[in-house]
Design a protein around this motif. Structure first.
Motif, PDB file in Angstrom:
ATOM      1  N   GLN A   1       0.839  -1.206   0.000  1.00 59.94           N
ATOM      2  CA  GLN A   1       0.000   0.000   0.000  1.00 59.94           C
ATOM      3  C   GLN A   1       0.872   1.254   0.000  1.00 59.94           C
ATOM      4  OE1 GLN A   1      -2.741   0.000   3.267  1.00 59.94           O
ATOM      5  NE2 GLN A   1      -3.695  -1.928   2.657  1.00 59.94           N
ATOM      6  N   MET A   2       1.933   1.240   0.789  1.00 58.92           N
ATOM      7  CA  MET A   2       2.815   2.410   0.840  1.00 58.92           C
ATOM      8  C   MET A   2       3.550   2.599  -0.485  1.00 58.92           C
ATOM      9  SD  MET A   2       4.322   2.620   4.712  1.00 58.92           S
ATOM     10  CE  MET A   2       5.401   1.235   4.553  1.00 58.92           C
ATOM     11  N   GLU A   3       3.911   1.503  -1.148  1.00 56.62           N
ATOM     12  CA  GLU A   3       4.588   1.608  -2.439  1.00 56.62           C
ATOM     13  C   GLU A   3       3.673   2.187  -3.508  1.00 56.62           C
ATOM     14  OE1 GLU A   3       6.019  -2.331  -3.224  1.00 56.62           O
ATOM     15  OE2 GLU A   3       7.904  -1.985  -2.165  1.00 56.62           O
ATOM     16  N   ALA A   4       2.371   2.041  -3.340  1.00 56.79           N
ATOM     17  CA  ALA A   4       1.418   2.540  -4.326  1.00 56.79           C
ATOM     18  C   ALA A   4       1.256   4.058  -4.258  1.00 56.79           C
ATOM     19  CB  ALA A   4       0.061   1.866  -4.123  1.00 56.79           C
ATOM     20  N   VAL A   5       1.689   4.671  -3.179  1.00 57.86           N
ATOM     21  CA  VAL A   5       1.557   6.120  -3.026  1.00 57.86           C
ATOM     22  C   VAL A   5       2.537   6.812  -3.962  1.00 57.86           C
ATOM     23  CG1 VAL A   5       1.818   8.047  -1.410  1.00 57.86           C
ATOM     24  CG2 VAL A   5       0.811   5.894  -0.637  1.00 57.86           C
ATOM     25  N   LYS A   6       2.033   7.797  -4.701  1.00 52.37           N
ATOM     26  CA  LYS A   6       2.873   8.552  -5.636  1.00 52.37           C
ATOM     27  C   LYS A   6       3.695   9.582  -4.855  1.00 52.37           C
ATOM     28  CE  LYS A   6       1.183   6.578  -9.259  1.00 52.37           C
ATOM     29  NZ  LYS A   6       1.871   5.432  -9.763  1.00 52.37           N
ATOM     30  N   THR A   7       4.996   9.434  -4.903  1.00 51.42           N
ATOM     31  CA  THR A   7       5.889  10.352  -4.185  1.00 51.42           C
ATOM     32  C   THR A   7       6.889  11.014  -5.131  1.00 51.42           C
ATOM     33  OG1 THR A   7       7.396   8.536  -3.695  1.00 51.42           O
ATOM     34  CG2 THR A   7       5.726   9.045  -2.030  1.00 51.42           C
ATOM     35  N   ASP A   8       6.531  11.097  -6.405  1.00 50.22           N
ATOM     36  CA  ASP A   8       7.454  11.650  -7.396  1.00 50.22           C
ATOM     37  C   ASP A   8       7.848  13.092  -7.090  1.00 50.22           C
ATOM     38  OD1 ASP A   8       7.209   9.241  -8.677  1.00 50.22           O
ATOM     39  OD2 ASP A   8       5.698   9.953 -10.093  1.00 50.22           O
ATOM     40  N   HIS A   9       6.910  13.881  -6.609  1.00 44.22           N
ATOM     41  CA  HIS A   9       7.170  15.305  -6.397  1.00 44.22           C
ATOM     42  C   HIS A   9       7.385  15.646  -4.923  1.00 44.22           C
ATOM     43  CE1 HIS A   9       6.297  15.896 -10.586  1.00 44.22           C
ATOM     44  NE2 HIS A   9       5.130  15.291 -10.446  1.00 44.22           N
ATOM     45  N   VAL A  10       7.707  14.654  -4.125  1.00 43.62           N
ATOM     46  CA  VAL A  10       7.971  14.882  -2.706  1.00 43.62           C
ATOM     47  C   VAL A  10       9.482  14.899  -2.510  1.00 43.62           C
ATOM     48  CG1 VAL A  10       7.676  13.994  -0.370  1.00 43.62           C
ATOM     49  CG2 VAL A  10       5.826  13.745  -2.034  1.00 43.62           C
TER      50      VAL A  10
END
Length: 95
Positions: free
Chosen positions: A40-49
């Protein structure tokens, strides 16, 4: 992700843990739920973080760099077993 009993036994073997057959099912459920949470955590989009070293953007409050004790070097060296040129001499420990 669901782990099989064999997966749990293999993980326990690699971790050098003794897991009884009675506990394998409980460990399989627990480890599977942890892996599901990781998915579930890997599915979060963090590209712009932007990566950060600490979650709070604060600076540490540091005290002033001031001498707070008297120099007792001579006193300490006077009771040392061996001193030369202001340095403590210690026995050689590596051949």
């Amino acid at each position: 992700m669901s782990l099989s009993h064999d997966d749990v036994r293999k993980i326990a073997h690699l971790a050098r843990l003794a897991v009884s057959d009675a506990d394998v099912e409980a460990y399989a459920r627990s480890l599977s739920s942890i892996l599901d949470f990781v998915e579930q955590m890997e599915a979060v989009k963090t590209d712009h973080v932007a990566p950060m070293a600490h979650p709070q953007d604060t600076a540490q409050r540091l005290r002033d760099d001031a001498v707070s004790e008297a120099d007792q070097r001579e006193r300490f060296q006077s009771i040392a077993p061996a001193v030369e040129a202001g340095l403590y001499l210690v026995p050689k420990v590596i051949e």
